[in-house]
Design an enzyme around this catalytic site. Structure first.
Site, PDB file in Angstrom:
ATOM      1  N   ASP A  68      38.844  32.652  31.041  1.00  0.00           N
ATOM      2  CA  ASP A  68      39.132  33.846  31.905  1.00  0.00           C
ATOM      3  C   ASP A  68      37.964  33.975  32.973  1.00  0.00           C
ATOM      4  O   ASP A  68      36.864  34.356  32.422  1.00  0.00           O
ATOM      5  CB  ASP A  68      39.269  35.202  31.344  1.00  0.00           C
ATOM      6  CG  ASP A  68      39.897  36.288  32.105  1.00  0.00           C
ATOM      7  OD1 ASP A  68      40.283  36.084  33.162  1.00  0.00           O
ATOM      8  OD2 ASP A  68      40.057  37.540  31.531  1.00  0.00           O
ATOM      9  N   ASP A 274      41.131  33.906  40.111  1.00  0.00           N
ATOM     10  CA  ASP A 274      40.909  34.395  38.419  1.00  0.00           C
ATOM     11  C   ASP A 274      41.981  33.555  37.893  1.00  0.00           C
ATOM     12  O   ASP A 274      43.125  33.058  38.043  1.00  0.00           O
ATOM     13  CB  ASP A 274      41.921  35.672  38.426  1.00  0.00           C
ATOM     14  CG  ASP A 274      41.652  36.345  37.095  1.00  0.00           C
ATOM     15  OD1 ASP A 274      41.104  35.441  36.161  1.00  0.00           O
ATOM     16  OD2 ASP A 274      42.357  37.273  36.859  1.00  0.00           O
TER      17      ASP A 274
END
Length: 395
Positions: A68, A274
Site C-alpha cells: 500500500d 495509490d
C-alpha cells in the site's frame, strides 16, 4: 530485491462480480476516512489490492501483506488477537520468536507515529484509523525475510504487532506501508527507489512483481517521467502526489479546469497514486466530464450498475463499441490507458462499466486498475515517478 505480488483472489474463491463489488465498496470507505536490493512477488487481493510475500521472525513464518503506497506503517496480526480475521493462519506469535523486541516510546519510529502513537508500560503502542478500517497494537522490531528462491533477511525492521484490527484486508495478514515516512518498508530498507508491475485485473493466476533498490529500474525511449508534487499540509506528506494537468479521450481534450487537480493551500485536492485503491476517483468536475465523454461515444442507454457498485454501466449485449485510449496528461508525461484500463467487463452480470468513481470532493486517486500492465518506478532520491507500458506477467 524482487518480491512476487499476487491478486488477493488468486485462490479463486470469488466471482468477478464479487471482486468488483468488494473493491468498489472498500474503495468508497477508504476514500472517506541501500540496505537491501529486493524483488518480491505480488498477489491480487479480494480487497482489490495486491499482496506481497514476506516472512517474519525466527524461524521465518510466511505471511501476505497488502502492498500500500497510500499508508506508512508495516503491520501484521499477532497473537493474542482480540478482533482479527479467521482467514489468516498461522498468526505471528512474538513470544515464539527470540528476535522480536518491543520498541520503547522514545524510539524514532514511535515518534514518527505522531498523534497515532502512545506509551503503555514503556512500550510504544498505536491506534491507526484508515479510510477502510483500523488497527491497534504494539510497535516492535523483528527480522523480515523477502523472496523464496534467494531469500534476503533484513534485521531490525520496525513493524506493528496488531492485536485488534477492523476492516477488509482480503486474505492478507496486514498492510505493508510503502508511503513517504520513516515507518514505511521503503525507508527502513534504506533504498532510494522501488517499482512494481501489476498484471491484468482479470489474470488472477499470474504474479506481479515488486522491486526494491538497484533492481528497480526502467529503460527505453517509451519511459515517461513526471515529478512528485509536495503537499503544504504535513498531515498529507506521506502521499505520492502527481501533477495531473488534464484528461483526453481519444483525440479530444476534455474541458477540465486547470484548477481541478490542484492542491489547495489547506492541503485538500490534488491527485495521489495509490497501489491500495482499486478504482480511480476523480473530483466531481473532472468525473462528470469523463462520464459525459464516455456516454457520447457509447451512445446507448446506460444500465443499472448497482450490482457492481459502479456508477456508469452498459449492457454487454450488443457488444460495446471500439473505444479509444484515455490519456492522463501529467506535467511532462502522458499516461495512455487502453480501454481495458478504464472500462471493466463482468460476464456474470452482463455489465460493462467505467472503472472510475466520483470522489464527491476535490481529491483524486489514481487506482491500481488504471495501473495494470504498466511498470511504475518511484524514484524517491529524485522525487520522480516514471512509467512505461509492460507485459507484467512476463517481467
Amino acid at each position: 530485491m524482487r518480491i512476487e505480488v499476487t491478486h488477493v483472489n488468486s485462490d479463486g474463491n470469488y466471482t468477478m462480480a464479487e471482486l468488483i463489488r468488494r473493491a468498489a465498496a472498500r474503495d468508497t470507505v477508504r476514500l472517506a476516512g541501500a540496505r537491501a536490493n529486493v524483488t518480491t512477488p505480488l498477489h491480487y487481493s479480494t480487497a482489490g489490492g495486491y499482496l506481497m510475500e514476506l516472512a517474519v521472525g525466527t524461524p521465518p513464518v510466511p505471511y501476505l501483506g497488502l502492498a500500500d503506497t497510500g499508508s506508512t506503517l508495516v503491520w501484521i496480526e499477532c497473537l493474542p488477537c482480540k478482533n482479527c480475521t479467521d482467514l489468516v493462519v498461522p498468526k505471528y506469535d512474538p513470544h515464539k520468536s527470540p528476535t522480536f523486541s518491543s520498541l520503547p516510546c522514545n524510539s524514532s519510529l514511535c515518534e514518527a507515529l505522531d498523534f497515532r502513537g502512545s506509551c503503555l508500560k514503556g512500550s510504544c503502542t498505536y491506534n491507526i484509523v484508515y479510510g477502510s478500517g483500523a488497527t491497534v497494537g504494539v510497535l516492535g522490531s523483528e527480522i523480515f525475510t523477502f523472496g523464496s528462491s534467494e531469500p534476503v533477511s533484513v534485521p531490525d525492521i520496525g513493524f506493528g504487532c496488531s492485536t485488534d484490527s477492523l476492516g477488509d484486508y482480503g486474505n492478507s495478514s496486514g498492510i505493508v506501508g510503502l508511503g513517504k515516512s520513516s515507518l514505511s518498508l521503503v525507508s527502513q530498507l534504506g533504498v532510494g527507489k522501488f517499482s512494481y508491475c501489476l498484471t491484468s485485473y482479470y489474470d488472477i493466476r499470474s504474479t506481479s512483481s515488486l522491486f526494491f533498490g538497484s533492481s528497480a529500474s526502467l529503460s527505453g525511449t517509451a519511459v515517461k517521467s513526471t515529478a512528485f508534487v509536495r503537499n503544504p499540509n504535513s498531515t498529507f506528506a506521506s502521499f505520492y502526489y502527481l501533477p495531473l494537468k488534464g484528461i483526453s479521450l481519444g483525440a479530444t481534450l476534455l474541458p477540465v479546469p486547470s484548477t481541478a487537480f490542484a492542491i489547495r493551500t489547506d492541503g485538500s485536492g490534488g491527485l495521489i497514486i495509490d497501489s491500495g485503491t482499486t478504482f480511480t476517483y476523480l473530483g466531481d468536475v473532472a468525473y462528470q466530464l469523463v462520464k459525459q465523454a464516455i456516454q457520447s461515444l457509447v451512445n446507448r442507454p446506460p444500465a443499472d450498475g448497482l450490482k457492481l457498485e459502479l456508477d456508469l454501466c452498459y449492457s454487454l449485449r450488443p457488444p460495446p463499441p471500439q473505444m479509444p485510449n484515455m490519456t492522463f496528461h501529467f506535467d511532462g508525461a502522458d499516461m495512455n490507458l487502453p480501454v481495458d484500463n478504464y472500462m471493466i467487463s463482468d460476464s456474470e452480470t452482463g455489465l460493462w462499466c467505467l472503472a472510475m468513481l466520483n470522489s464527491t470532493d476535490n481529491s483524486s486517486i489514481l487506482g491500481n486498475f488504471q495501473q495494470q500492465n504498466m511498470h511504475i518506478l518511484y524514484d524517491l532520491d529524485n522525487d520522480v515517478l516514471s512509467f512505461v507500458p509492460a507485459q507484467c506477467s512476463k517481467l
